[in-house]
Design a protein around this motif. Structure first.
Motif, mmCIF file in Angstrom:
data_model
loop_
_atom_site.group_PDB
_atom_site.id
_atom_site.type_symbol
_atom_site.label_atom_id
_atom_site.label_comp_id
_atom_site.label_asym_id
_atom_site.label_seq_id
_atom_site.Cartn_x
_atom_site.Cartn_y
_atom_site.Cartn_z
ATOM 1 N N ALA A 203 13.065 -5.802 5.580
ATOM 2 C CA ALA A 203 12.150 -6.144 4.493
ATOM 3 C C ALA A 203 10.742 -5.609 4.735
ATOM 4 C CB ALA A 203 12.119 -7.658 4.305
ATOM 5 N N ASP A 204 10.285 -5.621 5.982
ATOM 6 C CA ASP A 204 8.934 -5.139 6.288
ATOM 7 C C ASP A 204 8.805 -3.650 5.984
ATOM 8 O OD1 ASP A 204 8.134 -7.636 7.072
ATOM 9 O OD2 ASP A 204 8.378 -7.264 9.223
ATOM 10 N N THR A 205 9.844 -2.887 6.312
ATOM 11 C CA THR A 205 9.813 -1.443 6.040
ATOM 12 C C THR A 205 9.772 -1.186 4.537
ATOM 13 O OG1 THR A 205 11.010 -0.923 8.080
ATOM 14 C CG2 THR A 205 11.092 0.718 6.333
ATOM 15 N N LEU A 206 10.587 -1.927 3.795
ATOM 16 C CA LEU A 206 10.593 -1.769 2.349
ATOM 17 C C LEU A 206 9.256 -2.178 1.744
ATOM 18 C CD1 LEU A 206 14.164 -3.125 1.499
ATOM 19 C CD2 LEU A 206 13.371 -0.776 1.170
ATOM 20 N N ALA A 207 8.707 -3.284 2.216
ATOM 21 C CA ALA A 207 7.430 -3.755 1.687
ATOM 22 C C ALA A 207 6.323 -2.743 1.954
ATOM 23 C CB ALA A 207 7.074 -5.107 2.308
ATOM 24 N N ASP A 208 6.337 -2.163 3.142
ATOM 25 C CA ASP A 208 5.318 -1.158 3.488
ATOM 26 C C ASP A 208 5.433 0.059 2.583
ATOM 27 O OD1 ASP A 208 3.187 -0.166 5.297
ATOM 28 O OD2 ASP A 208 4.698 1.317 5.857
ATOM 29 N N ALA A 209 6.664 0.490 2.333
ATOM 30 C CA ALA A 209 6.869 1.643 1.454
ATOM 31 C C ALA A 209 6.398 1.334 0.041
ATOM 32 C CB ALA A 209 8.344 2.034 1.446
ATOM 33 N N ARG A 211 4.075 -0.821 -0.870
ATOM 34 C CA ARG A 211 2.603 -0.845 -0.873
ATOM 35 C C ARG A 211 2.024 0.567 -0.871
ATOM 36 N NH1 ARG A 211 3.277 -4.804 3.250
ATOM 37 N NH2 ARG A 211 2.937 -6.940 2.493
ATOM 38 N N GLN A 212 2.562 1.422 -0.032
ATOM 39 C CA GLN A 212 2.021 2.777 0.072
ATOM 40 C C GLN A 212 2.175 3.538 -1.242
ATOM 41 O OE1 GLN A 212 2.870 5.174 3.540
ATOM 42 N NE2 GLN A 212 3.343 3.379 4.776
ATOM 43 N N VAL A 213 3.340 3.419 -1.873
ATOM 44 C CA VAL A 213 3.561 4.133 -3.127
ATOM 45 C C VAL A 213 2.702 3.536 -4.237
ATOM 46 C CG1 VAL A 213 5.267 4.698 -4.893
ATOM 47 C CG2 VAL A 213 5.868 4.900 -2.477
ATOM 48 N N ALA A 214 2.564 2.217 -4.256
ATOM 49 C CA ALA A 214 1.718 1.574 -5.269
ATOM 50 C C ALA A 214 0.267 2.018 -5.112
ATOM 51 C CB ALA A 214 1.831 0.056 -5.157
ATOM 52 N N GLN A 215 -0.196 2.126 -3.871
ATOM 53 C CA GLN A 215 -1.576 2.562 -3.630
ATOM 54 C C GLN A 215 -1.764 4.013 -4.043
ATOM 55 O OE1 GLN A 215 -2.036 1.647 0.538
ATOM 56 N NE2 GLN A 215 -2.127 -0.569 0.177
#
Length: 226
Positions: A203-209, A211-215
């Motif tokens: 889940a942490d890897t997915l959440a990070d991805a 966030r990065q794409v949203a930013q």
């Protein structure tokens, strides 16, 4: 939630893939962890084995043909079961008697998408549960119609459409498109149609991805997905 702070995640998966069930649970956790980002999920079809006949086949015999022995099958299940338990999944592999062809299930998922994102998400979750936790045959039209009803769809419409050829080619074309994109295994998470996260990542890897794409989207560094 502004459009600039939201992204679309297309999940390429098959409802008889245990890693896809785990991936669905982890995606839910990731979405909860990025509460400031609106995540719109769309489920896209993939078939682990499109050669299975429409009536399905005996699952044990099918797995023996793939893996060679009951011991090897037990080892594979034993590896997956604790990962499922960690995500709240109670895999009941022994209860699954039929390995179905999932084309019809994907057709219903496609129709659910037309009914709304929430409807499609409910249906996919229910199909995972039916297969992996209850051992129900997902090739059975009555099962698919009832799952559709539980998800909020008009079951009578599903019952009418399933015996026809409605959207068979559309689903097959989507599967072919995934293949052309280089997707050979699932789950695959496509963020904004541009960035792929392969496999049932934590889940942490997915959440990070996410966030990065949203930013990146908020900065205008990528086009909006169709």
């Amino acid at each position: 939630m502004s459009a600039e702070n939201s992204i679309t995640v297309d999940v390429v998966s098959d409802v008889v893939c245990p890693w896809c069930f785990i991936g669905q649970k982890r995606l839910d956790k990731a979405i909860a962890a990025v509460g400031d980002v609106g995540v719109h999920v769309r489920w896209r079809p993939f078939q682990l084995d499109p050669t299975i006949p429409q009536a399905g086949v005996d699952r044990r015999e099918y797995l023996l043909g793939k893996f060679g022995s009951d011991e090897r099958i037990r080892q594979i299940h034993a590896r997956i079961e604790p990962l499922g338990e960690a995500e709240g999944i109670h895999f009941a592999f022994a209860a699954i008697k039929v390995a179905p062809n999932t084309l019809d299930a994907h057709r219903v998922i496609r129709w659910a998408g037309a009914a709304g994102e929430d409807v499609q998400n409910r249906l996919v979750r229910r199909l995972f549960q039916l297969n992996f936790e209850e051992g129900v045959n997902l090739g059975d039209h009555a099962v698919l119609a009832e799952a559709a009803r539980e998800a909020g769809m008009d079951a009578s419409v599903v019952e009418t459409l399933l015996p026809t050829d409605a959207d068979i080619e559309a689903v097959r074309n989507e599967i072919a498109t995934a293949s052309r994109m280089g997707i050979t295994g699932v789950p695959c998470f496509l963020l904004e149609g541009k960035y792929a996260v392969m496999g049932a990542q934590d889940a942490d890897t997915l959440a990070d991805a996410i966030r990065q794409v949203a930013q990146a989207k908020a900065r205008g560094e990528l086009e909006t997905a169709n």
